[in-house]
Design an enzyme around this catalytic site. Structure first.
Site, PDB file in Angstrom:
ATOM      1  N   SER A   1       2.503   9.310  -6.912  1.00  0.00           N
ATOM      2  CA  SER A   1       3.949   9.215  -6.742  1.00  0.00           C
ATOM      3  C   SER A   1       4.456   9.713  -5.399  1.00  0.00           C
ATOM      4  O   SER A   1       5.522   9.297  -4.949  1.00  0.00           O
ATOM      5  CB  SER A   1       4.651   9.990  -7.865  1.00  0.00           C
ATOM      6  OG  SER A   1       4.297  11.371  -7.816  1.00  0.00           O
TER       7      SER A   1
ATOM      8  N   HIS B   1       4.337   5.602 -12.675  1.00  0.00           N
ATOM      9  CA  HIS B   1       4.933   4.866 -11.560  1.00  0.00           C
ATOM     10  C   HIS B   1       4.349   3.464 -11.439  1.00  0.00           C
ATOM     11  O   HIS B   1       4.265   2.909 -10.336  1.00  0.00           O
ATOM     12  CB  HIS B   1       4.757   5.651 -10.262  1.00  0.00           C
ATOM     13  CG  HIS B   1       5.580   6.896 -10.213  1.00  0.00           C
ATOM     14  ND1 HIS B   1       6.901   6.908  -9.809  1.00  0.00           N
ATOM     15  CD2 HIS B   1       5.279   8.177 -10.560  1.00  0.00           C
ATOM     16  CE1 HIS B   1       7.375   8.146  -9.884  1.00  0.00           C
ATOM     17  NE2 HIS B   1       6.404   8.935 -10.329  1.00  0.00           N
TER      18      HIS B   1
ATOM     19  N   LYS C   1      11.311   6.246 -16.665  1.00  0.00           N
ATOM     20  CA  LYS C   1      11.430   5.655 -15.331  1.00  0.00           C
ATOM     21  C   LYS C   1      11.842   4.192 -15.472  1.00  0.00           C
ATOM     22  O   LYS C   1      13.016   3.900 -15.666  1.00  0.00           O
ATOM     23  CB  LYS C   1      10.134   5.855 -14.552  1.00  0.00           C
ATOM     24  CG  LYS C   1       9.885   7.328 -14.209  1.00  0.00           C
ATOM     25  CD  LYS C   1       8.634   7.539 -13.423  1.00  0.00           C
ATOM     26  CE  LYS C   1       8.512   8.976 -12.917  1.00  0.00           C
ATOM     27  NZ  LYS C   1       8.478  10.004 -13.966  1.00  0.00           N
TER      28      LYS C   1
END
Length: 420
Positions: A207, A235, A266
């Site tokens: 990340s 991610h 996310k």
């Protein structure tokens, strides 16, 4: 006289204890203030800006005028404020309440929890899934439950802090291999042959750098040395790969990765929650042994409803996820042409490498004055001397948004000497 001394003894002792307590607190305060001052002096102090609107590409920030372009959220697909996602959360809140006031195995499992777990399993094409309050909890809960002192865990040196903390809790032998260095990983795997099980652990995407793990090579080594493969996909889930299933789909090794941990906080709605998906026997064991699962309240219904709708939207069409590719390339190419060094591969995480912590902090502040919300990252989040501003591209950023961001970076970079 002895009576008066006896009567006064508890009072004097109480005063002494109170003094010692105040003295200990004062000593603690002095130590804390010194540590805080050292953080300020190093230029690594992290202030929290206050957002006064919904999350999205255009936000309002306390103390700033007008709309601000947001380029530092993990809102990769722009679903945090998607009307259908919000509506689904409201419906779940109305039907199932604010929360369960319980852990899952007592009275904290509703139909929506089981439905979401089944949906995640189908999305990742795995046997079963277990939900957690966060992916940090998922990472904290898996290694201790899965690995014994007879086993070995091999972890990339730049893995996320939650993976590092989770591994610390287990009793397996611990190996740390150099970042994405397959030669070093192979050497560690050779040494780990003496152990019962070997588990290779890596972020799918790192990340802070935007690096994509070399999963093909990792899986090849795992097969050669009879190891299992675990990836953290926080991610990557939702937007990497043809259908957004993540790094393993992008690199064509879904059938070779054994365990996937990821997040609902996310790309998949952005609220909260994490999960482990993989073999059913493993998920069954985690339900019995994983401490963060056993001792944490169930995910709130509204969060479950939002995440479930986000997955529906993703599985109905990959158009949103695929739109990010061109936008990411546009930003990276224009920033490189301006003279900036951008770390990582073709990932929407675009770290603008600056080196000095103060420079990253001052540039981020100046960017905000120009209507661009970005944050400087420095030690201990990243290594000393590698401070950066991490830019994150979202599917809901327009080309004009991206161009505006690049123009502001160029202006601010020249002001601070980061560009000629």
């Amino acid at each position: 006289m002895w009576c008066s001394r006896l009567l006064s003894y508890p009072l004097s002792q109480g005063r002494c204890s109170s003094y010692r307590a105040r003295s200990a607190l004062a000593q603690l305060s002095r130590g804390l203030e010194a540590e805080l001052e050292s953080i300020r002096g190093a230029g690594t102090w992290k202030s929290e800006r206050v957002i006064t609107s919904k999350q999205g590409p255009h936000i309002h920030v306390e103390g700033s005028r007008g709309e601000i372009l947001n380029f530092c959220a993990n809102n990769y697909l722009g679903l945090s404020s998607h009307p259908e996602v919000i509506r689904s959360g409201l419906e779940a809140l109305e039907k199932f309440g604010a929360g369960l006031s319980s852990v899952r195995f007592i009275c904290g499992t509703q139909t929506i929890h089981k439905n979401l777990e089944e949906k995640i399993s189908r999305f990742h094409q795995r046997e079963d899934t277990i939900l957690y309050a966060s992916c940090f909890d998922a990472n904290a809960g898996i290694f201790e439950a899965l690995l014994t002192p007879e086993d070995a865990v091999l972890s990339d040196e730049l893995n996320h802090a939650s993976i590092i903390d989770g591994i610390r809790l287990c009793k397996a032998s611990k190996y740390r291999y150099k970042h994405m260095d397959m030669q070093d990983l192979e050497a560690k795997l050779q040494d780990a042959q003496k152990h019962r099980l070997r588990l290779v652990v890596t972020d799918g995407v790192f990340s802070m750098d935007g690096d994509i793990a070399p999963l093909k090579e990792i899986c090849s080594l795992a097969q050669k040395y009879q190891a299992l493969v675990f990836i953290d996909e926080c991610h990557a889930t939702g937007f990497l790969g043809p259908n957004g299933r993540g790094t393993d789909e992008l690199l064509g090794v879904m059938d070779q990765v054994n365990i996937v941990n990821s997040t609902l906080g996310k790309a998949l709605g952005g609220a909260a929650g994490g999960y482990t998906t993989g073999p059913k026997a493993l998920i069954d064991l985690l339900r019995q042994r994983s401490r963060p699962y056993l001792f944490s309240n169930s995910l709130p219904p509204a969060v479950v409803g939002c995440a479930s709708k986000a997955l529906d939207l993703l599985m109905e069409s990959n158009a949103i996820a695929q739109s990010m590719v061109a936008k990411t390339r546009r930003f990276r190419s224009k920033m490189a042409a301006a003279g900036f060094s951008i770390s990582g591969n073709d990932h929407p995480i675009c770290p603008v490498m600056l080196g000095e912590a103060r420079l990253a902090s001052m540039m981020a502040d100046d960017m905000l004055e120009r209507g661009i919300y970005v944050i400087g990252f420095s030690y201990p989040v990243v290594p000393k001397g590698k401070a950066r501003i991490r830019v994150q591209i979202s599917a809901v950023h327009s080309e004009d948004d991206i161009d505006c961001c690049v123009e502001a970076f160029t202006e601010v970079g020249r002001k601070h000497g980061a560009l000629p």
